[in-house]
Scaffold this active site. Structure first.
Site, PDB file in Angstrom:
ATOM      1  CE  LYS A 133      -0.077   5.012  -1.935  1.00 60.67           C
ATOM      2  NZ  LYS A 133      -1.077   4.642  -2.462  1.00 60.67           N
ATOM      3  CG  HIS A 183      -5.910  -2.554   0.554  1.00 58.54           C
ATOM      4  ND1 HIS A 183      -4.912  -2.270  -0.536  1.00 58.54           N
ATOM      5  CD2 HIS A 183      -5.094  -1.846   1.680  1.00 58.54           C
ATOM      6  CE1 HIS A 183      -4.161  -1.232   0.057  1.00 58.54           C
ATOM      7  NE2 HIS A 183      -4.180  -1.029   1.038  1.00 58.54           N
ATOM      8  CD1 TRP A 193      -8.233   3.133  -1.445  1.00 53.92           C
ATOM      9  CD2 TRP A 193      -9.903   3.910  -2.522  1.00 53.92           C
ATOM     10  NE1 TRP A 193      -8.098   4.399  -1.246  1.00 53.92           N
ATOM     11  CE2 TRP A 193      -9.130   4.863  -2.015  1.00 53.92           C
ATOM     12  CE3 TRP A 193     -10.831   4.528  -3.303  1.00 53.92           C
ATOM     13  CZ2 TRP A 193      -9.551   6.493  -1.742  1.00 53.92           C
ATOM     14  CZ3 TRP A 193     -11.432   5.961  -3.318  1.00 53.92           C
ATOM     15  CH2 TRP A 193     -10.711   6.676  -2.693  1.00 53.92           C
ATOM     16  CB  SER A 233      -0.898  -0.224   1.145  1.00 51.55           C
ATOM     17  OG  SER A 233      -2.015   0.766   0.964  1.00 51.55           O
TER      18      SER A 233
HETATM   19  C1  GTR Z   1      -5.631   4.210   1.860  1.00 47.09           C
HETATM   20  C2  GTR Z   1      -5.013   5.179   0.884  1.00 47.09           C
HETATM   21  C3  GTR Z   1      -4.029   4.247  -0.121  1.00 47.09           C
HETATM   22  C4  GTR Z   1      -3.341   3.203   0.685  1.00 47.09           C
HETATM   23  C5  GTR Z   1      -3.659   2.868   1.923  1.00 47.09           C
HETATM   24  C6  GTR Z   1      -2.813   2.184   2.801  1.00 47.09           C
HETATM   25  O1  GTR Z   1      -6.308   5.057   2.718  1.00 47.09           O
HETATM   26  O2  GTR Z   1      -6.108   5.903   0.133  1.00 47.09           O
HETATM   27  O3  GTR Z   1      -3.644   5.308  -0.843  1.00 47.09           O
HETATM   28  O4  GTR Z   1      -1.999   3.505   0.319  1.00 47.09           O
HETATM   29  O5  GTR Z   1      -4.183   3.988   2.839  1.00 47.09           O
HETATM   30  O6  GTR Z   1      -1.473   2.670   2.830  1.00 47.09           O
HETATM   31  O7  GTR Z   1      -3.052   1.252   3.498  1.00 47.09           O
END
Ligand code: GTR
Length: 443
Positions: free
Chosen positions: A284, A422, A371, A280
């Protein structure tokens, strides 16, 4: 030269489909869909993805075409790196003058004698007032230096596995009231995130694992860049990064490079075979770390989404506008210019993936994680492939998302979309190890 049919519609012109987060209400812990009408909505409908043109990684801003690796390395790669620095992540400094290391503990009998655990203080300043703690597990069954996976953790080093001898990280939270001071609380319970870190599996497969708590480098809230590493580098009178200077993700990536600085001094670690991995927001970070620091031998992006592997121009799931509004500290200030105007971006995320070339890169998605835009994450690998082909390597091919739970890893760009939500799971890690076996075990 790859061209996509163009239209300059931006995300803002997208008809709404779902509400703000696109994740289930339970997952969001927020009110049910439809009660957030006042906030911008996002598109989760593939048929409503705008047409777009992607910048060609092999065409310079001057129009020069890149036809060989020499021109890629001397002309186009530096140009792309500079654009991602100034327009997306922000430029980070190098290693601080006061950088030095101290092995705080070493235990050869960790994990039922399977591994040696090291805890290393990486001091950013001579006075040792600013440091991060690097937790490392190395297989005891090894001959010589070993390859390892390096990644940030969300909740503290002590949360990654049930090892009572890991020193507890102190969590750093947003102040309870505006203008209040940072909240530092005893960390999350031990092993709270153990499901995300299959340490024993990695050790059994001959890999080390190293991790740092992200809060050691920069706390993950908008503190005006006052409580992390940024102030260590401010010039006289500077109180926050300039518009093209590092945000929090770039600071975390900077911290990962400081871990690499340590690995280069540790004879038990093969610093030429370090895979940087992240889930997540840390995915990045991992991609940016690998792009900015070519010492990393491999990069792994797990469900990294917007600002990670997902193409910004698709405007599917989380958007540039939303991520900068909700996480204003993550990217450099310049990135906010492209909210609802992705077509104006001089880059897109397939070119971030291309910056890893010719090193192997693995992109993982989750089928229910709309998402993060699984298809946009996959397409980044497809559109980065021409750069890998310059090196005679294979990438990813075909516009169709691969079938769920059917990993592709024959080339230098690996991909899978796991069934489920996720997260980063044992299944994900098993594919990362299979991919690393192909690329890090043979050299
Ligand atoms: C979310 C965010 C995502 C992702 C995620 C995470 O809220 O919108 O970009 O990075 O967090 O890091 O778990």
């Amino acid at each position: 030269m790859r061209t996509i049919i163009t239209s300059r519609r931006s995300c803002a012109s997208k008809p709404a489909c779902r509400d703000e987060t696109g994740r289930s209400a339970a997952a969001r812990g927020a009110e049910p869909f439809g009660l957030q009408a006042q906030t911008p909505t996002v598109n989760l409908d593939e048929s409503l993805v705008p047409e777009y043109v992607l910048p060609d990684p092999l065409t310079c801003r001057s129009g020069e075409r890149i036809a060989d690796t020499a021109a890629w390395r001397t002309v186009r790669r530096p140009e792309l790196l500079a654009l991602f620095e100034s327009e997306v992540y922000g430029k980070a400094p190098g290693a601080p003058e006061g950088l030095h290391f101290e092995v705080l503990s070493e235990d050869r009998y960790a994990l039922s004698n399977m591994a040696t655990r090291k805890e290393v203080a990486i001091y950013f300043t001579d006075d040792e007032q600013h440091a991060m703690t690097l937790l490392i597990y190395l297989p005891n069954k090894r001959t010589g230096a070993v390859p390892l996976f390096l990644g940030l953790n969300f909740k503290g080093n002590h949360t990654i596995c049930d090892d009572p001898l890991i020193t507890e990280s102190v969590s750093r939270m947003k102040p309870r009231e505006e203008g209040g001071s940072e909240v530092r609380i005893p960390g999350f319970p031990r092993a709270a995130a153990a499901s995300r870190w299959p340490v024993e599996m990695l050790i059994a497969n001959g890999y080390g694992l190293a991790t740092v708590y992200r809060g050691d480098i920069d706390p993950d809230y908008d503190d005006g860049f006052r409580n992390g590493v940024h102030p260590l580098f401010y010039r006289e009178g500077q109180t926050r990064p300039d518009a093209d200077e590092w945000g929090t993700l770039a600071a975390w990536a900077w911290g990962l490079s400081r871990a690499m600085d340590y690995f280069e001094t540790d004879e038990d670690v093969d610093a030429s075979r370090v895979a940087v991995v992240g889930h997540s927001r840390h995915g990045k970070t991992a991609l940016w770390a690998a792009a900015a620091d070519e010492r990393f031998a491999m990069a792994v992006s797990n469900d990294s989404g917007c600002g990670g592997a997902a193409l910004s121009r698709r405007c599917f799931g989380e958007t540039v506008e939303r991520i900068n509004r909700v996480f204003p500290h993550w990217f450099c200030a310049n990135f906010k210019r492209y909210a609802n105007d992705e077509a104006a971006l001089p880059v897109d995320q397939h070119e971030l993936v291309a910056l890893v070339a010719p090193r192997p890169v693995y992109i993982a998605s989750a089928a229910e994680d709309l998402w993060a835009d699984p298809r946009g994450e996959y397409l980044s690998g497809v559109y980065a492939t021409p750069v890998y082909e310059l090196y005679g390597l294979q990438g990813l091919y075909g516009e169709q998302l691969p079938a769920t739970d059917e990993p592709r890893m024959t080339g230098a760009i690996g991909y899978h979309v796991r069934s489920g939500a996720h997260d980063i799971t044992a299944y994900d890690w098993q594919q990362f190890v299979r991919f690393a076996d192909k690329h890090l075990k043979n050299n």
